[in-house]
Write a protein that holds these residues in place. Structure first.
Motif, short mmCIF file in Angstrom:
data_model
loop_
_atom_site.label_atom_id
_atom_site.label_comp_id
_atom_site.label_asym_id
_atom_site.label_seq_id
_atom_site.Cartn_x
_atom_site.Cartn_y
_atom_site.Cartn_z
N VAL A 1 0.76 -1.10 0.14
CA VAL A 1 0.01 -0.03 -0.06
C VAL A 1 0.97 1.42 0.02
N LEU A 2 0.90 1.96 -1.21
CA LEU A 2 1.73 2.90 -1.27
C LEU A 2 1.20 4.27 -1.50
N ASP A 3 1.99 5.35 -1.40
CA ASP A 3 1.16 6.81 -1.57
C ASP A 3 1.52 7.50 -2.71
N THR A 4 0.14 7.82 -3.42
CA THR A 4 0.21 8.76 -4.76
C THR A 4 1.20 9.90 -4.11
N ASP A 5 1.13 10.19 -3.14
CA ASP A 5 1.93 11.65 -2.42
C ASP A 5 3.25 11.52 -2.97
N PHE A 6 3.87 10.49 -2.94
CA PHE A 6 5.16 10.34 -3.45
C PHE A 6 5.61 10.83 -4.83
N THR A 7 4.62 10.51 -5.58
CA THR A 7 4.85 10.97 -6.93
C THR A 7 4.31 12.48 -7.13
N ALA A 8 3.30 12.86 -6.39
CA ALA A 8 2.69 14.08 -6.09
C ALA A 8 4.24 15.01 -5.89
N ASP A 9 4.91 14.55 -4.89
CA ASP A 9 6.18 15.57 -4.72
C ASP A 9 7.19 15.40 -5.87
N LEU A 10 7.16 14.13 -6.52
CA LEU A 10 8.06 14.11 -7.55
C LEU A 10 7.47 14.85 -8.74
N THR A 11 6.24 15.12 -8.80
CA THR A 11 5.61 16.00 -9.95
C THR A 11 6.03 17.56 -9.64
N ASP B 1 6.48 7.49 1.10
CA ASP B 1 6.84 8.70 1.76
C ASP B 1 5.84 10.06 1.24
N SER B 2 5.42 10.72 2.19
CA SER B 2 4.62 11.87 1.62
C SER B 2 5.11 13.17 2.59
N THR B 3 4.72 14.31 2.08
CA THR B 3 4.90 15.66 2.71
C THR B 3 3.59 16.24 2.58
N GLY C 1 -0.39 18.72 10.00
CA GLY C 1 0.38 17.94 10.70
C GLY C 1 1.40 16.96 10.42
N MET C 2 1.84 16.98 9.20
CA MET C 2 3.00 16.52 8.69
C MET C 2 4.14 16.97 9.05
N PRO C 3 5.35 16.00 9.21
CA PRO C 3 6.60 16.80 9.67
C PRO C 3 7.52 17.36 8.70
N ILE C 4 7.15 16.78 7.37
CA ILE C 4 7.65 17.52 6.25
C ILE C 4 6.77 18.02 5.32
N ARG C 5 6.71 19.23 5.04
CA ARG C 5 5.73 19.69 4.12
C ARG C 5 6.37 20.73 2.99
N LYS C 6 7.34 20.16 2.61
CA LYS C 6 7.91 20.72 1.04
C LYS C 6 8.41 19.52 0.31
N SER C 7 8.05 19.40 -0.86
CA SER C 7 8.24 18.15 -1.76
C SER C 7 9.85 17.81 -1.73
N HIS C 8 10.34 18.83 -2.01
CA HIS C 8 11.92 18.42 -2.15
C HIS C 8 12.52 18.08 -0.89
N GLU C 9 11.82 18.13 0.18
CA GLU C 9 12.44 17.35 1.28
C GLU C 9 11.94 16.03 1.61
N ASN C 10 11.22 15.35 0.68
CA ASN C 10 10.54 13.95 0.90
C ASN C 10 11.74 13.28 0.65
N PRO C 11 12.34 12.40 1.79
CA PRO C 11 13.41 11.62 1.54
C PRO C 11 13.35 10.79 0.58
N GLU C 12 12.35 9.91 0.29
CA GLU C 12 12.44 9.07 -0.78
C GLU C 12 12.62 9.95 -2.22
N VAL C 13 12.16 11.18 -2.28
CA VAL C 13 12.30 11.60 -3.49
C VAL C 13 13.83 12.12 -3.82
N THR C 14 14.42 12.42 -2.84
CA THR C 14 15.92 12.63 -2.97
C THR C 14 16.52 11.35 -3.36
#
Lengths: 387, 593, 156
Positions: free
Chosen positions: B266-276, B417-419, B551-564
């Motif tokens: 079960v994964l999160d589309t948020d990950f690719t939202a950050d990538l977008t 991972d999500s932001t 409520g999210m600890p990370i709120r900026k896409s470029h800081e998503n560790p999985e994106v990095t």
């Protein structure tokens, strides 16, 4: 009850003894308020069937403030059994145009439109010639009012004034919610008077004779003369100009074939009067009428007649509102089922109740009027519905 | 100006121009309705909401009748009840009443009315047209005329909210029906698949094409590895399908439910939202440079977002000459699909042919998007099935899960991972806000100058929102932007998108970057979301989205560790070769009529 | 410019590019070709910048705006009650027998289509019918035969 003898009159359909355009010229010399008052005093009511007081309509339209207003002559006569407007427009169109022009002048409208039903397209050429004569005349006398023709495309419901306007705007002819009425918000959102062909001709006649003379015709309820489209089992089919207030008995005596069993007054949207009520029913009293009268003799099956009406309504309902779209289908299917014995005769009562619902709950006059013929035929000719 | 009237003996005062229905609502008198919808103009055609107005014999449709001074209204008399019963019975008599097998059963306005009013099925004969064929031509939408009540809500939706006008009313009398051009199949007309007609349909006449049976098959197949990605807005709406109040956040329960259903990951589309955001942000900056510095006229500004497949198909139909303005980025769903069968497969050592990749979306258009022939960059169909929030709700019920009682579970990793920036994709303005949080920082090295990162001007339900951001103190690489005023706009609902497009056509568009979402309110109001949806509900879902973000600890896409990590391990750099292959796409001209 | 485009642009000149030009445009195409083709409707939609579905929806409302192929001569026989009472049934059967088509059909040579219509306002002269725009009244089987023979022999 103000019963009168059946009396023929000759106001609207008489040839032009005084030019209708002379009436127009004389009228526009008067004050607008005076003419509107005259129209109110004449008691003239819309001749299409709904019977709204014409003078009041003009008054309301004149009070609207707008850069543009429209006068629309409703020549979409689609009511089965009605053909008087065809006659007026072929024989005395100038009376109509003069009435439209007076309405336009009195309400500060400069544009007139004749909404002609598609079925009458063969009349367009002659009408256009007459309209050209009118438009030139208007220019000549310095009246800022011109008329053109808009051709319908075949839909009974467009006789309803807001459906007619929708149709002119290039849309499906579906009646609008009212209010607002066309007088406030009509064609292209502008104040618009929609009037029947005969109403405009009558208005011209009011101006010619004056309200005092005009009210001498008719009943307390409705003044003036009325054109009747007479068809069916009659040796005198055609358009007849009569004074309102005669009983059906007198009417049948004059126009029936000696064996009349029922008269449909007001077209298929009107009432069917059985023989036993001929004496007591006065035409023009209580109910307004567009003047369509169909005469049925004793050889006719009233089931067949009603079936034919319902077929018509099922097709010509615009289909948007539930009571009319589905109700018409139910009434038709219902009488078929009773006839075939699939439903008990008591089901007819249920259907009459349904028609009453359609009368109070439909969006426009089409659905509201189905109950008139339905209930009057089913009630008065119940045996014919069953056996 | 206000008018005073009396309804059922209670005095009420309303603004002039209000309807009787509005006035009744104000004093908590509920008048039943069917063709009425808060989002749409008045139709007054079902006649269910009739009331008695003193002095009139006719009953008036309360939704269409203006309240007037001194009116005395009754809403519940024998006359009204009888007429209303007739009217509902008439609707039932032309309806396919096989409710037991209807997808909208228990969520159907006709069914509710009929049950409330104790309608006797035998009151009238059936006038249902026999043998109506269900139109299943579209990947997204099914149309079953036998369940249509002809309220025209879909037609008004398609015209007033979306300005697509794929639906119309044809014929008259008993032949009157809701129709496309020439009654052609949905797949052949200008439909954008947005699904707003579905969420505005009171019955089961318009539904999304369902794929859950195929999904259950895949779950049950031991040779398949089933991967799910869930869109941001699903987590704030799914609860409504399962008896929870509007605006409840159910992220953790949803993950648990999916796992209990047997989903492998079960994964999160948020990950690719950050990538977008990373890809699209760089695309924007590159375009700005091409236009402003290099004077390249082949590069188009404003750039417009491309995450909303309804919007993408809209522009393909309506403004094909302007496709160059669309970002070439795939939507997060399709980026996810392409990466699942490449990056994810490789890292987990799974043969991509054994992966079944499923997207849970607030959207009907995503189903079409998943089936676009260009969406096969992984060598397979990137997304095998797109499911709506509603379908997931049904699946959870089918699985017999007591949703409200489920514990919370975290998304699997990786690609889980999500932001906060990704979460807000679900609301109108969210993509813009997320993009600005990142782009501003890339260019200046500082956070966007908004309190607590909340870019309020782009939030809310106004049709078109705009803002100007002055860029100062650029890092050396972006010095060409020093002092520039970045003008941005956000539109939601295609009728608003059309306004923007018409500005572009007229050469009067002042913006550099525009976010467009096909559905009113953005994805939280999507065509795949629980029914009903209206502005009150949209606002609650939107609030839930922003609460989730806060409520999210990370709120900026470029800081998503999985994106990095994915750039380090797989993609190399934004707009790089692999990115281009897997994360970007092309558009095509479609028929305008 | 194609014939169709000329028809459309003539009407637009007269009525403007607004929606109220739609009915005159539809009418003038039907006047020329007796029915609207799919391409006609798309072309109109383009010219007026409205959706093709709206053009179709409007046209399908009106009984004289045919969206199915029709012959060069469209016979519309009135089925309202008074025409029916006066013998419309026999007249209709005569037409059907002569042209070998049923209601709603078109002859193989695409010359005639036969339709029933609601009241055409000739109730005092029934049975009545229209052939394109011209009316024929007081019909009998004999008279309708004469009318049709004239069309068959003398009109293309």
């Amino acid at each position: 009850m103000t019963k009168k003898q059946l009396k023929r009159v000759d106001i609207i359909l008489s040839p032009y003894s005084v030019s209708p355009y002379q009436v127009l010229i004389n009228t526009v010399k008067r004050s607008k308020d005076e003419v509107i008052k005259e129209m109110i005093n004449s008691g003239l009511r819309g001749r299409g069937g709904a019977g709204f007081p014409t003078g009041l309509k003009w008054k309301l339209a004149s009070e609207q403030i707008s850069d543009e207003k429209y006068i629309i002559c409703n020549a979409d006569e689609g009511e089965p059994g009605t053909f008087k407007d065809r006659k007026i427009l072929s024989e005395v169109p100038r009376k109509v145009f003069s009435g439209m022009a007076i309405a336009g002048w009195a309400t500060n409208s400069t544009k007139g439109v004749v909404y002609l039903r598609r079925e009458y397209k063969y009349m367009v050429a002659d009408l256009e010639k007459e309209i050209e004569v009118f438009n030139n005349k208007a220019k000549e006398i310095g009246l800022d009012f011109s008329i053109n023709i808009f051709l319908g495309a075949g839909a009974y419901v467009c006789g309803e004034e807001t459906a007619l306007i929708e149709s002119m705007e290039g849309k499906r002819g579906e009646p609008r919610n009212k209010p607002p009425y066309p007088i406030q918000n009509g064609f292209k959102g502008k104040p618009t008077i929609v009037g029947n062909v005969e109403t405009f001709a009558s208005a011209s006649m009011v101006c010619r004779y004056g309200a005092d003379e005009y009210v001498k015709f008719g009943t307390n309820d409705q003044h003036g003369s009325k054109l009747f489209s007479i068809s069916g089992d009659s040796p005198k089919e055609g358009v007849h100009e009569l004074e309102l207030g005669m009983s059906i008995e007198d009417f049948v005596h004059e126009f029936g074939d000696g064996d009349t069993k029922a008269v449909q007054v007001g077209g298929v949207a009107g009432f069917c009067v059985p023989r036993k009520h001929f004496k007591t029913t006065i035409i023009g009293e209580g109910q307004t009428t567009g003047g369509a009268t169909m005469i049925f003799n004793s050889t006719r099956s009233m089931y067949h007649v009603l079936h034919n009406y319902l077929d018509f309504f099922v097709e010509e309902s615009c289909g948007q509102c539930t009571p009319c779209r589905v109700g018409t289908q139910q009434l038709l299917k219902g009488i078929e089922a009773v006839k075939l014995g699939e439903k008990e005769p008591e089901y007819l009562e249920q259907l009459i109740k349904l028609s009453q619902t359609m009368k109070v709950a439909s969006k426009c006059g089409l659905g509201q009027s189905v109950a008139n013929s339905f209930a009057s035929i089913v009630t008065n000719f119940k045996e014919e519905m069953i056996y | 100006m206000s008018v005073n009237l009396k309804i059922d003996g209670i005095n009420v005062s309303v603004e002039k121009g209000s309807t009787i229905l509005d006035a009744a609502k104000k004093i908590n008198i509920k008048i039943p309705t069917l063709c009425h919808h808060e989002d749409l103009c008045v139709a007054g055609n079902c006649r269910v909401c009739i009331v008695e107005v003193e002095g009139k014999n006719k009953l008036e449709a309360s939704c269409a009748t203006p309240a007037e001074e001194g009116m005395i209204i009754k809403t519940n008399t024998p006359k009204i009840r009888n007429a209303r019963k007739d009217i509902i019975s008439l609707l039932v008599s032309e309806h396919n009443t096989q409710c037991t097998t209807c997808y909208r059963s228990t969520n159907c306005e006709l069914q509710a009315l009929s049950s409330e009013h104790n309608i006797d099925h035998e009151r009238f004969l059936s006038v249902l047209k026999p043998h109506t064929k269900i139109d299943k031509s579209s990947w997204s939408i099914e149309k079953d005329d036998s369940k249509c009540v002809r309220c025209q809500r879909c037609v008004r939706t398609c015209a007033e909210l979306q300005h697509v006008n794929a639906l119309t009313v044809s014929g008259k009398g008993k032949e009157m029906k809701i129709s496309t051009f020439l009654n052609l199949p949905f797949s052949d007309v200008v439909c954008t698949n947005c699904g707003q007609c579905i969420t505005h349909c009171p019955t089961g006449a318009l539904t999304e094409r369902r794929y859950f049976d195929e999904v259950w098959e895949a779950i049950g197949d031991p040779t398949k590895h089933v991967v799910v990605n869930t869109a941001p807005s699903v987590r704030v709406a799914l609860g409504e399908m399962l008896g929870m109040p509007v605006g409840t956040r159910v992220t953790g329960k949803m993950v648990t439910a999916l796992k209990k259903m047997g989903i492998d990951a079960v994964l999160d589309t948020d990950f690719t939202a950050d990538l977008t955001i990373i890809e699209e942000g760089h695309e924007l900056l590159t375009r700005l440079k091409s236009v402003l510095v290099d004077g390249d006229t082949s590069v188009k500004l404003p750039m417009m977002t491309s995450c909303s497949p309804g919007w993408v198909k809209f522009i393909e139909h309506m403004y094909p000459e302007y496709l160059g303005h669309l970002s070439s980025c795939k939507s997060p769903q399709q980026m996810f699909g392409a990466l699942t069968k490449t990056y994810y497969a490789e890292k987990n050592n799974i043969n991509p042919k054994d992966i079944v990749s499923i997207a849970i979306m607030p959207c009907a258009a995503k189903k079409f998007e998943a089936n676009r022939p260009e969406m096969r960059d992984s060598g397979y169909q990137d997304i095998d099935a797109g499911l709506t929030t509603r379908e997931l709700g049904h699946m959870i019920k089918q699985a017999g899960l007591n949703f409200a009682e489920l514990e919370d579970t975290k998304y699997d990793s990786f690609m889980g991972d999500s932001t906060g920036a990704a979460v807000i994709f679900g609301a109108t303005g969210g993509v813009m806000e997320a993009a600005l949080r990142t782009a501003y920082e890339v260019v200046t090295g500082r956070e966007v100058p908004f309190k607590n990162l909340n870019i309020l001007p782009v939030r809310g339900l106004e049709g078109i929102k705009e803002a100007t951001i002055k860029i100062e103190g650029c890092l050396p690489a972006w010095s060409f932007l020093e002092g520039a005023e970045l003008k941005i706009a956000v539109a939601h609902g295609l009728i608003n998108a059309r306004q923007i497009m018409d500005m572009i056509v007229a050469g009067e568009c002042p913006y550099h970057f525009i976010e467009v979402m096909a559905c009113p309110g953005g994805c939280i109001g999507g065509g795949g979301q629980p029914i009903p949806t209206n502005n009150e509900i949209r606002l609650k879902r939107i609030k839930a989205i922003y609460d989730e973000d806060e409520g999210m600890p990370i709120r900026k896409s470029h800081e998503n560790p999985e994106v990095t990590k994915i750039y380090a391990d797989f993609l190399e750099k934004p707009l790089g070769h692999t990115s281009h292959k897997l994360l970007h796409t092309k558009y095509r001209k479609r028929n305008r009529y | 410019m194609s014939e169709l485009k000329t028809v459309i642009s003539d009407q637009i000149k007269k009525h403007g590019k607004g929606r109220d030009a739609l009915m005159p445009i539809l009418q003038s195409i039907v006047e020329k070709n007796n029915y609207l083709t799919n391409e006609n409707m798309v072309e109109i939609a383009k010219e007026l910048d409205i959706s093709a579905a709206d053009v179709y929806g409007t046209a399908s409302f009106y009984s004289f705006l045919e969206t199915e192929e029709r012959g060069r001569y469209v016979i519309r026989i009135c089925k309202s009650i008074t025409c029916d009472m006066k013998g419309k049934g026999k007249v209709l059967r005569t037409i059907q027998d002569m042209l070998k088509i049923k209601i709603g059909e078109t002859t193989q040579n695409k010359k005639f289509s036969l339709l029933e219509t609601n009241c055409i306002g000739l109730c005092d002269q029934g049975p009545a019918m229209l052939i394109n725009d011209d009316f024929y009244n007081h019909l009998t089987p004999e008279k309708v035969r004469e009318v049709l023979v004239d069309y068959i022999r003398n009109k293309n």
